[in-house]
Design a protein around this motif. Structure first.
Motif, short mmCIF file in Angstrom:
data_model
loop_
_atom_site.label_atom_id
_atom_site.label_comp_id
_atom_site.label_asym_id
_atom_site.label_seq_id
_atom_site.Cartn_x
_atom_site.Cartn_y
_atom_site.Cartn_z
N GLY A 1 0.81 -1.21 0.00
CA GLY A 1 0.00 0.00 0.00
C GLY A 1 0.84 1.26 0.00
N ALA A 2 2.08 1.17 0.51
CA ALA A 2 2.93 2.36 0.61
C ALA A 2 3.24 2.93 -0.77
N GLY A 3 3.54 2.04 -1.74
CA GLY A 3 3.84 2.51 -3.08
C GLY A 3 2.68 3.27 -3.69
N ASN A 4 1.50 2.74 -3.54
CA ASN A 4 0.30 3.40 -4.07
C ASN A 4 0.05 4.72 -3.36
N LEU A 5 0.27 4.74 -2.03
CA LEU A 5 0.08 5.97 -1.26
C LEU A 5 1.05 7.06 -1.72
N ILE A 6 2.30 6.69 -1.94
CA ILE A 6 3.30 7.67 -2.37
C ILE A 6 2.91 8.26 -3.73
N ARG A 7 2.52 7.40 -4.68
CA ARG A 7 2.12 7.89 -6.00
C ARG A 7 0.88 8.78 -5.90
N SER A 8 -0.09 8.37 -5.08
CA SER A 8 -1.32 9.15 -4.92
C SER A 8 -1.01 10.51 -4.32
N THR A 9 -0.10 10.55 -3.36
CA THR A 9 0.28 11.82 -2.72
C THR A 9 0.99 12.73 -3.71
N TYR A 10 1.84 12.15 -4.54
CA TYR A 10 2.57 12.89 -5.57
C TYR A 10 1.59 13.60 -6.49
N HIS A 11 0.57 12.88 -6.93
CA HIS A 11 -0.44 13.49 -7.81
C HIS A 11 -1.35 14.44 -7.04
N LEU A 12 -1.60 14.14 -5.77
CA LEU A 12 -2.41 15.02 -4.93
C LEU A 12 -1.77 16.41 -4.83
N LEU A 13 -0.45 16.44 -4.81
CA LEU A 13 0.29 17.70 -4.73
C LEU A 13 0.33 18.42 -6.08
N GLY A 14 -0.32 17.84 -7.09
CA GLY A 14 -0.33 18.47 -8.41
C GLY A 14 0.97 18.28 -9.15
N LEU A 15 1.73 17.23 -8.79
CA LEU A 15 3.03 17.00 -9.40
C LEU A 15 2.93 16.00 -10.54
N ARG A 16 3.77 16.18 -11.53
CA ARG A 16 3.82 15.27 -12.67
C ARG A 16 5.30 14.98 -12.97
N THR A 17 5.54 13.96 -13.78
CA THR A 17 6.90 13.52 -14.06
C THR A 17 7.20 13.56 -15.55
N TYR A 18 8.38 14.10 -15.90
CA TYR A 18 8.90 13.89 -17.24
C TYR A 18 10.27 13.24 -17.08
N PHE A 19 10.79 12.68 -18.17
CA PHE A 19 12.03 11.92 -18.09
C PHE A 19 13.09 12.48 -19.02
N THR A 20 14.34 12.30 -18.61
CA THR A 20 15.47 12.42 -19.53
C THR A 20 16.14 11.05 -19.55
N ALA A 21 16.60 10.64 -20.72
CA ALA A 21 17.15 9.29 -20.85
C ALA A 21 18.36 9.30 -21.77
N GLY A 22 19.46 8.79 -21.25
CA GLY A 22 20.69 8.70 -22.04
C GLY A 22 21.58 7.62 -21.47
N GLU A 23 22.74 7.45 -22.07
CA GLU A 23 23.66 6.40 -21.61
C GLU A 23 24.19 6.67 -20.20
N LYS A 24 24.22 7.95 -19.82
CA LYS A 24 24.72 8.30 -18.49
C LYS A 24 23.73 7.92 -17.41
N GLU A 25 22.43 8.25 -17.64
CA GLU A 25 21.40 7.97 -16.63
C GLU A 25 20.01 8.14 -17.22
#
Length: 367
Positions: free
Chosen positions: A269-293
């Motif tokens: 349940g903790a994983g779901n709670l963390i994701r729900s809280t992240y979205h509750l705060l109005g936060l969203r995620t974008y990614f950068t992807a390369g050989e370094k990271e």
């Protein structure tokens, strides 16, 4: 970094949950009221399965997830607004967070003390709500009195504030959270500046017994909380078992998966709670992807491409030219940036582009 405060009555599992989501044993979890006095603060990584898929495409082993801050706040009791328990100290800690996770006890255990004699989720929620509403009502009254002279003198800002405050006062006086009051977008912006506790986005965490996690959707306590939360707080409910989460702290990913499988659940349940809280705060995620990271970057919903670039470095925003963009779903489906480009799914976006959750971006800038 935005903060989510874990609140609730004493002995409902707040500190145990805090330890679980932060993967630490920083907070003391004991069977007596107010074992937490000063808030515990921890940075929590946001689980995101998309990172591993992107790392495989980018051929890198370095993954950096998004994160938010969780705060374990002392238990509140009836009369807190008048100074009972930790009273004003507790309330001041709530004012400092951006969102509230209210933990509600949904299990019977004679060995764990309950300040009201036994768990009754709706009564417990109403106890917390009443204290927050009373404190907010006092804050609204003081603000009205403080701005009265300026409003009477014709100060436009003071008059606008007074108009919103006079809408909030009867709403709070009826025992309803400020966040449920219907306001225009302009009035909502003004109300945010009052920093009312019941105006903060909230999520309820129904804390069930370890034996009830697999059947939580039929748990009468959980069903009552979900219905009540939607009707009276306009918010969602997530289910956790703080006891189970505490047992997972020291387990490896493989051991955790096996443990949860034995309990009949696929995810803690903790994983779901963390994701729900992240979205509750109005936060969203974008990614950068390369050989370094491969890295998850946190933005607010509605942020433009230059604002997203500024999260990496202010120079990226100041000298923004274009954003090379592909959605996570399209990139995974194509298997590579080159394939996505061939199919016309890899595109160039300008300053007005609103970044979407899951976008994979590469910024072009010149300073």
């Amino acid at each position: 970094m935005l903060r989510a405060g874990i609140v609730g009555l004493p002995n409902v599992g707040k500190s145990t949950l805090f330890n679980a989501v932060t993967r630490t044993r920083k907070a003391e979890a004991a069977n007596y009221p107010f074992c937490t006095i000063d808030p515990n603060v921890g940075v929590v990584t946001v689980p995101d399965s998309r990172l591993e898929r992107l790392a495989a495409i980018a051929k890198t082993a370095v993954i950096i997830p998004a994160s938010i801050e969780f705060v374990d706040i002392a238990g509140l009791v009836k009369g807190a607004a008048q100074g009972e328990g930790l009273g004003n100290k507790f309330l001041s800690h709530i004012r400092e967070v951006d969102a509230i996770i209210q933990v509600v006890r949904c299990f019977e255990d004679d060995n764990i003390h309950h300040v009201a004699g036994g768990p009754d989720p709706i009564r417990d929620i109403e106890t917390i709500t009443t204290e927050l509403v009373l404190a907010d009502l006092e804050a609204v009254q003081k603000r009205l009195e403080k701005g009265a002279k300026d409003a009477k003198r014709g100060d436009k800002a003071a008059q606008a504030d007074a108009e919103v405050l006079n809408k909030l006062k009867p709403h709070l006086d009826a025992g309803r959270p400020a966040i449920t009051l219907e306001l225009t977008p302009e009035e909502r912006i003004l109300s945010k500046a009052f920093y009312l506790m019941t105006d903060k986005p909230t999520i309820f965490a129904a804390n069930v017994a370890d034996t009830d996690l697999a059947t939580a959707d039929t748990n009468p306590h959980v069903l009552r909380i979900r219905e009540y939360a939607k009707a009276h707080h306009a918010c969602e409910t997530t289910v956790i078992s703080a006891q189970i989460e505490s047992e997972l702290i020291d387990l490896s990913a493989e051991e955790t998966a096996e443990f949860l499988k034995d309990l009949g659940v696929s995810e803690s349940g903790a994983g779901n709670l963390i994701r729900s809280t992240y979205h509750l705060l109005g936060l969203r995620t974008y990614f950068t992807a390369g050989e370094k990271e491969v890295r998850a970057w946190t933005i607010h919903e509605g942020d433009t491409a230059p604002q997203a670039a500024g999260v990496i470095h202010s120079d990226f925003e100041r000298g923004f030219i274009k954003a090379e963009t592909v959605s996570y779903a399209d990139l995974v489906q194509c298997g590579s940036v080159a394939a996505a480009r061939e199919k016309g799914l890899y595109r160039m976006e300008g300053k007005e582009y609103i970044v979407k959750d899951g976008d994979v971006l590469h910024f072009r800038f010149n300073v």
